[in-house]
Each structure stands twice: as C-alpha cells, then as structure tokens.
Design a protein around this motif. Sequence first.
Motif, PDB file in Angstrom:
ATOM      1  N   PHE A  76       0.892  -1.133   0.114  1.00 43.65           N
ATOM      2  CA  PHE A  76      -0.093   0.020   0.062  1.00 43.65           C
ATOM      3  C   PHE A  76       0.987   1.263  -0.156  1.00 43.65           C
ATOM      4  O   PHE A  76       0.593   2.255  -0.654  1.00 43.65           O
ATOM      5  CB  PHE A  76      -1.046   0.083   1.323  1.00 43.65           C
ATOM      6  CG  PHE A  76      -1.814   1.221   1.407  1.00 43.65           C
ATOM      7  CD1 PHE A  76      -3.117   1.193   0.590  1.00 43.65           C
ATOM      8  CD2 PHE A  76      -1.343   2.317   2.101  1.00 43.65           C
ATOM      9  CE1 PHE A  76      -3.872   2.207   0.701  1.00 43.65           C
ATOM     10  CE2 PHE A  76      -2.264   3.465   2.097  1.00 43.65           C
ATOM     11  CZ  PHE A  76      -3.396   3.328   1.607  1.00 43.65           C
ATOM     12  N   ILE A  77       1.958   1.233   0.943  1.00 45.68           N
ATOM     13  CA  ILE A  77       2.776   2.469   0.915  1.00 45.68           C
ATOM     14  C   ILE A  77       3.664   2.739  -0.283  1.00 45.68           C
ATOM     15  O   ILE A  77       3.818   3.760  -0.635  1.00 45.68           O
ATOM     16  CB  ILE A  77       3.697   2.113   2.040  1.00 45.68           C
ATOM     17  CG1 ILE A  77       2.770   2.397   3.441  1.00 45.68           C
ATOM     18  CG2 ILE A  77       4.737   3.351   2.303  1.00 45.68           C
ATOM     19  CD1 ILE A  77       3.582   1.832   4.694  1.00 45.68           C
ATOM     20  N   THR A  78       3.991   1.554  -1.030  1.00 46.20           N
ATOM     21  CA  THR A  78       4.691   1.692  -2.442  1.00 46.20           C
ATOM     22  C   THR A  78       3.725   2.167  -3.286  1.00 46.20           C
ATOM     23  O   THR A  78       4.223   3.164  -4.109  1.00 46.20           O
ATOM     24  CB  THR A  78       5.249   0.499  -2.661  1.00 46.20           C
ATOM     25  OG1 THR A  78       6.105  -0.176  -1.496  1.00 46.20           O
ATOM     26  CG2 THR A  78       6.010   0.476  -3.947  1.00 46.20           C
ATOM     27  N   GLU A  79       2.407   2.152  -3.438  1.00 44.97           N
ATOM     28  CA  GLU A  79       1.578   2.336  -4.350  1.00 44.97           C
ATOM     29  C   GLU A  79       1.425   3.895  -3.951  1.00 44.97           C
ATOM     30  O   GLU A  79       1.544   4.824  -4.982  1.00 44.97           O
ATOM     31  CB  GLU A  79       0.312   1.656  -4.231  1.00 44.97           C
ATOM     32  CG  GLU A  79      -0.791   2.283  -5.170  1.00 44.97           C
ATOM     33  CD  GLU A  79      -0.234   1.956  -6.856  1.00 44.97           C
ATOM     34  OE1 GLU A  79      -1.048   2.540  -7.550  1.00 44.97           O
ATOM     35  OE2 GLU A  79       0.573   1.350  -6.927  1.00 44.97           O
ATOM     36  N   LEU A  80       1.195   4.339  -2.829  1.00 45.78           N
ATOM     37  CA  LEU A  80       1.040   5.800  -2.450  1.00 45.78           C
ATOM     38  C   LEU A  80       2.249   6.635  -2.902  1.00 45.78           C
ATOM     39  O   LEU A  80       2.298   7.650  -3.477  1.00 45.78           O
ATOM     40  CB  LEU A  80       1.142   5.848  -0.675  1.00 45.78           C
ATOM     41  CG  LEU A  80      -0.252   5.884  -0.178  1.00 45.78           C
ATOM     42  CD1 LEU A  80      -0.215   6.252   1.505  1.00 45.78           C
ATOM     43  CD2 LEU A  80      -1.413   7.131  -0.865  1.00 45.78           C
ATOM     44  N   TYR A  81       3.783   5.957  -2.717  1.00 44.97           N
ATOM     45  CA  TYR A  81       4.894   6.466  -3.332  1.00 44.97           C
ATOM     46  C   TYR A  81       4.538   6.746  -4.579  1.00 44.97           C
ATOM     47  O   TYR A  81       4.875   7.947  -5.328  1.00 44.97           O
ATOM     48  CB  TYR A  81       5.782   5.566  -2.836  1.00 44.97           C
ATOM     49  CG  TYR A  81       7.188   6.470  -3.394  1.00 44.97           C
ATOM     50  CD1 TYR A  81       8.074   7.253  -2.735  1.00 44.97           C
ATOM     51  CD2 TYR A  81       7.693   5.853  -4.544  1.00 44.97           C
ATOM     52  CE1 TYR A  81       9.149   7.685  -3.440  1.00 44.97           C
ATOM     53  CE2 TYR A  81       8.822   6.124  -5.078  1.00 44.97           C
ATOM     54  CZ  TYR A  81       9.689   7.280  -4.540  1.00 44.97           C
ATOM     55  OH  TYR A  81      10.876   7.610  -4.991  1.00 44.97           O
ATOM     56  N   ARG A  82       4.176   5.724  -5.422  1.00 45.54           N
ATOM     57  CA  ARG A  82       3.972   5.602  -6.744  1.00 45.54           C
ATOM     58  C   ARG A  82       3.055   6.919  -7.232  1.00 45.54           C
ATOM     59  O   ARG A  82       3.331   7.476  -8.316  1.00 45.54           O
ATOM     60  CB  ARG A  82       3.638   4.317  -7.337  1.00 45.54           C
ATOM     61  CG  ARG A  82       3.520   4.448  -8.947  1.00 45.54           C
ATOM     62  CD  ARG A  82       2.936   2.992  -9.535  1.00 45.54           C
ATOM     63  NE  ARG A  82       1.458   3.098  -9.060  1.00 45.54           N
ATOM     64  CZ  ARG A  82       0.649   3.750 -10.036  1.00 45.54           C
ATOM     65  NH1 ARG A  82       1.248   4.586 -10.992  1.00 45.54           N
ATOM     66  NH2 ARG A  82      -0.649   3.931  -9.815  1.00 45.54           N
ATOM     67  N   LEU A  83       2.053   7.088  -6.376  1.00 46.67           N
ATOM     68  CA  LEU A  83       1.186   8.213  -6.698  1.00 46.67           C
ATOM     69  C   LEU A  83       1.715   9.515  -6.304  1.00 46.67           C
ATOM     70  O   LEU A  83       0.830  10.616  -6.542  1.00 46.67           O
ATOM     71  CB  LEU A  83      -0.255   7.780  -6.153  1.00 46.67           C
ATOM     72  CG  LEU A  83      -1.007   6.429  -6.679  1.00 46.67           C
ATOM     73  CD1 LEU A  83      -2.059   6.182  -5.754  1.00 46.67           C
ATOM     74  CD2 LEU A  83      -1.659   6.912  -7.974  1.00 46.67           C
TER      75      LEU A  83
END
Length: 354
Positions: free
Chosen positions: A202-209
């Motif tokens: 989830f956090i990795t996806e937040l970073y990607r966003l």
Amino acid sequence: MGYMNVLSLFFIQTVLLLVLVAETKAKVPAIIVFGDSSVDTGNNNVISTLLKSNFKPYGRDFEGGLPTGRFCNGRVPPDFISEAFGLKPTIPAYLDPQYSISDFATGVCFASAGTGYDNATSDVLNVIPLWKELENYKDYQNKLRAYVGHRKAREIIRESLYVMSLGTNDFLENYYSFRSTRRSQFTVRQYQDFLVGLARDFITELYRLGARKLSLNGVPPMGCLPLERATNIMGQYECLQEYNDVSMEFNGKLEGMASQLKRELPGFKMVFTSTTYDAFSQIIRNPAEYGFEATSVACCATGMYEMGYACAQNSLLTCSDADKYVFWDSFHPTQKTNQILADYVVKHVLYKFM
C-alpha cells in the motif's frame, strides 16, 4: 477611484494577505489520512454498515455537540495534528456530502472504521477496504488537479503529510474472532508478516502516486482495551498480556518494514511512530499524571462492552465527564486521550521528522 472601489480593493488585499499568512504559517499544505476508526472522521456515515457513530452521545464534546461519525466524544488525532501544523482544526471525511474539493485541498480523510490491512477484515462489518480508500484517493487527486491545476496539485500531493493508522481490527475483529478463517491459514506471527506485506504494498503504491511524507502509526496495547479487559476474567480484568505482546511484535515488524522502504524509495520521508503503544501504555499505567481516574472501563454505558449503537444516547450509566476517562467506549479513546497522544507525536516525532 470611488469610495466603494477603494473599500473593495482594501477588502481584496486584506483577504489575500490573510491567505498568504495562513499559507506561510502552515507547515504542510494538507494532512491526508488513511486507516480505521482511530482516524475516521465520518466516512462510515454514508455506507451500509452497522459500525457507525453519527448519533449521540458520540460527539457530545465536539464543537456544537455534533455527532460527526468520529468514534469519540470529540476530535480524533488527525484533527489535532492538522491544527498543530497550522491548518484547520478538523479534517473532513471524503465521503461527507457537505464538503467539496475546496475543503479537501487542505486536508482529507479516507479512513473507514472497522477496516484493516487485510481485505477480509473489512468484510466482517461491511466497511471500506483499504484498496478502496486508495481508489478514493486517486479520485481525490483528479478532483484536486481540476481545482488547482496540475502544477499546484503535484505540489500539494508531494508536500502533504500522509497519516496511516490501522491494524487493530485485523487482530481483534478478524484473526481472534470466532468467525475467522485466518487462524487456520496462519500462525499469529505469520499473519503479522502477511499484514506487513500488505502495508508495504500500500505504501509503495502511495509513493508511486506522489506521496513523499508519511507517518505510519503502530497499533495500541490491544490487551488494555476495556473490551478485552472485561473478558479477562481469569486475569482479574487486568490487561491481556498475550494481545499486548502481539501488538509489540507487530509494531516491531512494521517499523522494520518502514526503515527498509525509506532506503529503497528515493526521496521518501517516512517515520514509524510507536506512540500509539508507548505513550498509551504510559497513560494506562500512570493515569493520575494525566488527570485521569478510570482506565479499565470506558465512559459510555457500562464502559466494558459497548461501542457504536450499543452506546445509546439515553444510557443512564454514561459518565458525565469524559475527561476523567482514558476510553470513551470499549474500543476507542476519549478526546482528551487523543489530544495527549497527538500532541506527543507532533512534538516528539513529526516536528523533527518534517
């Protein structure tokens, strides 16, 4: 220039100055929140679930005595964090129809009471799963770009402080529930690892966003919640040490994951805060130091089992002064406790982190 034109110009200049002062004062452009009831500011009000708190006595110490959907007698930690960072004193829920993108541009909450890292946890009480919180955030990004433009939106997304607080429901409402299938699939330590993996994704996806500043909260001493103490009959209603041990182990694993992600993701500032456990435990062990009188039972009703609809407005047992209680209902802290915890994390963690 006419008298009215002079007044109009003066008014416009004054408004612009106030806006400039507000922007200068604020330490971040916005606070963006994900998680469960520990930080939900009212998203569950508009979904079909039994887990709601948009009725009295919830919110009785909120401004105007309004039940907002916060599982508290008043404000929750992100509200206090927002105010401490020079922003508004309350953070609106994204699904609340009375707010719009103009409100959300400086702070927004996507959290849903009862959810967890595990999708199966959100199914227990039919609440918003974490993946859907992320989809709502993507929708928010699109609205933000349309509202302030792509360049300003990118700045807000990058410079905002993101707050994540969840995990308790994964254990108490899911893993340890008699309905759960997770215990046949995982040992408790394997389940911890499973949840940490979900958090990492989830956090990795937040970073990607575009997110670049994140505060990840651990879980509280779960065995000290009034609901768990009330069932610990053999232990004379003391804190359930088994659950507290699980909390500490899980928090340690979350902290390790956070440290690793900081090394892997360029430009990512991330802090794990154990305040939810450490400071909370300190309050429970030494309540008098903080002005509390009751730690083992909550303010609402009998203070042992009630939460949500069980906290009836007309309960004659509900306490008159919630500030004397660490817990508001059997699962959630009072506004006073929330403020103490938020103040601690702001002063000792977030200010240094920022």
